[in-house]
Design an enzyme around this catalytic site. Structure first.
Site, PDB file in Angstrom:
ATOM      1  N   ASN A  75      -4.161   2.695   0.845  1.00 34.18           N
ATOM      2  CA  ASN A  75      -5.569   2.946   0.530  1.00 34.18           C
ATOM      3  C   ASN A  75      -6.286   1.595   0.577  1.00 34.18           C
ATOM      4  O   ASN A  75      -6.135   0.783  -0.329  1.00 34.18           O
ATOM      5  CB  ASN A  75      -5.644   3.582  -0.866  1.00 34.18           C
ATOM      6  CG  ASN A  75      -7.066   3.825  -1.318  1.00 34.18           C
ATOM      7  OD1 ASN A  75      -8.019   3.618  -0.566  1.00 34.18           O
ATOM      8  ND2 ASN A  75      -7.210   4.268  -2.559  1.00 34.18           N
ATOM      9  N   TRP A  76      -7.041   1.393   1.648  1.00 36.58           N
ATOM     10  CA  TRP A  76      -7.677   0.078   1.831  1.00 36.58           C
ATOM     11  C   TRP A  76      -8.917  -0.103   0.961  1.00 36.58           C
ATOM     12  O   TRP A  76      -9.468  -1.192   0.898  1.00 36.58           O
ATOM     13  CB  TRP A  76      -8.033  -0.134   3.314  1.00 36.58           C
ATOM     14  CG  TRP A  76      -6.836  -0.266   4.206  1.00 36.58           C
ATOM     15  CD1 TRP A  76      -5.517  -0.256   3.844  1.00 36.58           C
ATOM     16  CD2 TRP A  76      -6.855  -0.438   5.631  1.00 36.58           C
ATOM     17  NE1 TRP A  76      -4.720  -0.414   4.955  1.00 36.58           N
ATOM     18  CE2 TRP A  76      -5.513  -0.531   6.064  1.00 36.58           C
ATOM     19  CE3 TRP A  76      -7.866  -0.533   6.590  1.00 36.58           C
ATOM     20  CZ2 TRP A  76      -5.164  -0.700   7.410  1.00 36.58           C
ATOM     21  CZ3 TRP A  76      -7.525  -0.703   7.935  1.00 36.58           C
ATOM     22  CH2 TRP A  76      -6.187  -0.789   8.322  1.00 36.58           C
ATOM     23  N   LYS A  77      -9.374   0.975   0.361  1.00 32.39           N
ATOM     24  CA  LYS A  77     -10.559   0.919  -0.520  1.00 32.39           C
ATOM     25  C   LYS A  77     -11.724   0.233   0.205  1.00 32.39           C
ATOM     26  O   LYS A  77     -11.862   0.382   1.416  1.00 32.39           O
ATOM     27  CB  LYS A  77     -10.199   0.252  -1.849  1.00 32.39           C
ATOM     28  CG  LYS A  77      -8.992   0.933  -2.502  1.00 32.39           C
ATOM     29  CD  LYS A  77      -8.716   0.485  -3.912  1.00 32.39           C
ATOM     30  CE  LYS A  77      -7.487   1.209  -4.434  1.00 32.39           C
ATOM     31  NZ  LYS A  77      -7.181   0.866  -5.826  1.00 32.39           N
ATOM     32  N   HIS A  83      -9.363  10.348  -6.572  1.00 29.59           N
ATOM     33  CA  HIS A  83      -8.851   9.016  -6.926  1.00 29.59           C
ATOM     34  C   HIS A  83      -9.498   8.583  -8.244  1.00 29.59           C
ATOM     35  O   HIS A  83     -10.669   8.876  -8.494  1.00 29.59           O
ATOM     36  CB  HIS A  83      -9.168   8.016  -5.808  1.00 29.59           C
ATOM     37  CG  HIS A  83      -8.476   6.705  -6.024  1.00 29.59           C
ATOM     38  ND1 HIS A  83      -8.977   5.750  -6.882  1.00 29.59           N
ATOM     39  CD2 HIS A  83      -7.316   6.211  -5.540  1.00 29.59           C
ATOM     40  CE1 HIS A  83      -8.141   4.721  -6.900  1.00 29.59           C
ATOM     41  NE2 HIS A  83      -7.125   4.973  -6.101  1.00 29.59           N
ATOM     42  N   GLU A 106     -10.711   5.901  -9.211  1.00 31.87           N
ATOM     43  CA  GLU A 106     -11.961   5.131  -9.090  1.00 31.87           C
ATOM     44  C   GLU A 106     -13.131   6.078  -8.862  1.00 31.87           C
ATOM     45  O   GLU A 106     -14.265   5.802  -9.284  1.00 31.87           O
ATOM     46  CB  GLU A 106     -11.823   4.088  -7.965  1.00 31.87           C
ATOM     47  CG  GLU A 106     -10.953   2.923  -8.436  1.00 31.87           C
ATOM     48  CD  GLU A 106     -10.135   2.232  -7.362  1.00 31.87           C
ATOM     49  OE1 GLU A 106     -10.451   2.385  -6.167  1.00 31.87           O
ATOM     50  OE2 GLU A 106      -9.166   1.537  -7.726  1.00 31.87           O
ATOM     51  N   GLU A 142      -1.075   8.604 -10.169  1.00 30.52           N
ATOM     52  CA  GLU A 142      -1.485   7.205 -10.282  1.00 30.52           C
ATOM     53  C   GLU A 142      -2.004   6.929 -11.696  1.00 30.52           C
ATOM     54  O   GLU A 142      -3.180   7.158 -11.980  1.00 30.52           O
ATOM     55  CB  GLU A 142      -2.603   6.911  -9.276  1.00 30.52           C
ATOM     56  CG  GLU A 142      -2.210   7.134  -7.839  1.00 30.52           C
ATOM     57  CD  GLU A 142      -3.124   6.359  -6.894  1.00 30.52           C
ATOM     58  OE1 GLU A 142      -2.596   5.556  -6.123  1.00 30.52           O
ATOM     59  OE2 GLU A 142      -4.337   6.525  -6.967  1.00 30.52           O
ATOM     60  N   GLY A 195      -4.198  -1.581  -9.667  1.00 28.33           N
ATOM     61  CA  GLY A 195      -4.815  -2.879  -9.446  1.00 28.33           C
ATOM     62  C   GLY A 195      -4.613  -3.848 -10.602  1.00 28.33           C
ATOM     63  O   GLY A 195      -5.254  -4.886 -10.665  1.00 28.33           O
ATOM     64  N   SER A 218       0.010  -0.325  -8.463  1.00 20.49           N
ATOM     65  CA  SER A 218       0.706  -1.605  -8.331  1.00 20.49           C
ATOM     66  C   SER A 218       2.088  -1.485  -7.685  1.00 20.49           C
ATOM     67  O   SER A 218       3.027  -2.176  -8.087  1.00 20.49           O
ATOM     68  CB  SER A 218       0.795  -2.325  -9.684  1.00 20.49           C
ATOM     69  OG  SER A 218      -0.512  -2.608 -10.173  1.00 20.49           O
ATOM     70  N   GLY A 258      -2.429   0.528  -2.891  1.00 22.80           N
ATOM     71  CA  GLY A 258      -3.723  -0.127  -2.725  1.00 22.80           C
ATOM     72  C   GLY A 258      -3.554  -1.552  -2.249  1.00 22.80           C
ATOM     73  O   GLY A 258      -3.306  -1.809  -1.065  1.00 22.80           O
ATOM     74  N   GLY A 259      -3.643  -2.510  -3.179  1.00 21.96           N
ATOM     75  CA  GLY A 259      -3.622  -3.935  -2.852  1.00 21.96           C
ATOM     76  C   GLY A 259      -2.557  -4.346  -1.846  1.00 21.96           C
ATOM     77  O   GLY A 259      -2.848  -5.050  -0.866  1.00 21.96           O
TER      78      GLY A 259
HETATM   79  P1  PGA Z   1      -2.929  -0.560  -6.319  1.00 21.13           P
HETATM   80  O1  PGA Z   1      -3.861   0.728  -6.031  1.00 21.13           O
HETATM   81  O2  PGA Z   1      -1.678  -0.376  -5.481  1.00 21.13           O
HETATM   82  O3  PGA Z   1      -3.767  -1.726  -5.900  1.00 21.13           O
HETATM   83  O4  PGA Z   1      -2.632  -0.538  -7.771  1.00 21.13           O
HETATM   84  C1  PGA Z   1      -3.317   2.015  -5.892  1.00 21.13           C
HETATM   85  C2  PGA Z   1      -4.412   3.008  -5.620  1.00 21.13           C
HETATM   86  O5  PGA Z   1      -5.496   2.877  -6.204  1.00 21.13           O
HETATM   87  O6  PGA Z   1      -4.254   3.956  -4.825  1.00 21.13           O
END
Ligand code: PGA
Length: 249
Positions: free
Chosen positions: A9-11, A95, A97, A166, A172, A211, A232-233
């Site tokens: 997930n590149w956000k 998600h 967020e 998640e 993050g 993470s 994500g990251g």
């Molecule tokens: P993260 O994000 O790996 O940076 O914790 C995961 C996500 O939000 O899908």
């Protein structure tokens, strides 16, 4: 079908050139992907068309979000039909967020699920509790509530659902759920799916997110009910993402 999946997930990261470079770097190493792992990435809406239409990339390009309406006067929104028209077949929904920063309600999320199902699109349905929920021991109730949007679908529609667990406190933050915590919640989610869909739920993929990194992926993915990850990251770094993909194989 219960498949192993690793989705990046590149956000809201990377401009056009950076996104193309990241995609090409990954594509150039597709021979390293284990054959039983499906690899997906979710770039910004802006780059979906460019990236989804490359031949034989070995990478499925998916959307991070879609509108909770089919079409009409909704300035700034992107519909499932629009996504489908540019070759996108899968979309992340719910998600944390979106739930917590943009205030998406259970109802908004349920609308998106129905719209995507009507388009016969695949859904990566995210659930996750906040730290306060875990501290007050209400994490199972929170996940149970969030799952309601996918627990009364027609069995044929349910085939298009992948669940991603998640925990919000692990996204993050560098903080990861322990493999035992992940397994415990994945088993709970599978139980809920089984209550609604019977043994068909044994075929559903349930991904862990929060993470995930090369150093913890092997242990997390080796848990019985963990079928891969939503990353994500670490998905923004080609070497790290490939290590994570390998860990799922
Ligand atoms: P993260 O994000 O790996 O940076 O914790 C995961 C996500 O939000 O899908």
């Amino acid at each position: 079908m219960r498949k192993k999946i690793v989705a990046g997930n590149w956000k809201m990261n990377g401009d056009l050139n950076e996104s193309i470079s990241l995609f090409k770097a990954l594509e150039s190493r597709k021979d390293e992907f284990p054959s039983d792992v499906e690899v997906m990435v979710a770039p910004s809406y802006l780059y979906l068309h460019e990236l989804a239409n490359r031949d034989n990339s070995g990478i499925k390009v998916i959307a991070q979000n879609c509108a909770d309406n089919e079409n009409g006067a909704f300035t700034g929104e992107v519909s499932a039909t629009m996504l489908k028209s540019i070759g996108i077949e899968s979309c992340i929904v719910g998600h944390s967020e979106r739930r917590h920063i943009y205030g998406e309600s259970l109802r908004d999320i349920a609308e998106k699920v129905m719209i995507l199902i009507n388009q016969n699109m695949q859904i990566i349905f995210c659930v996750g509790e906040q730290l306060s929920d875990r501290k007050s021991d209400s994490h199972f109730d929170v996940i149970s509530d969030q799952l309601q949007s996918i627990l009364s679908l027609a069995p044929s529609a349910f085939d298009n659902i992948i669940v991603a667990y998640e925990p919000v406190w692990a996204i993050g933050t560098g903080e990861t759920a322990s493999p035992e915590q992940a397994q415990e919640m994945h088993a709970f989610i599978r139980l809920k799916l089984k209550e609604a869909y019977g043994n068909q739920a044994n075929l559903s993929s349930i991904l862990y997110g929060g993470s995930v990194k090369p150093s913890n992926a092997v242990e997390l993915f080796s848990q019985k009910d963990v079928d891969g990850g939503l990353v994500g990251g670490a998905s923004l770094n080609t070497n790290d993402f490939i290590e994570i993909i390998k860990a799922a194989g």
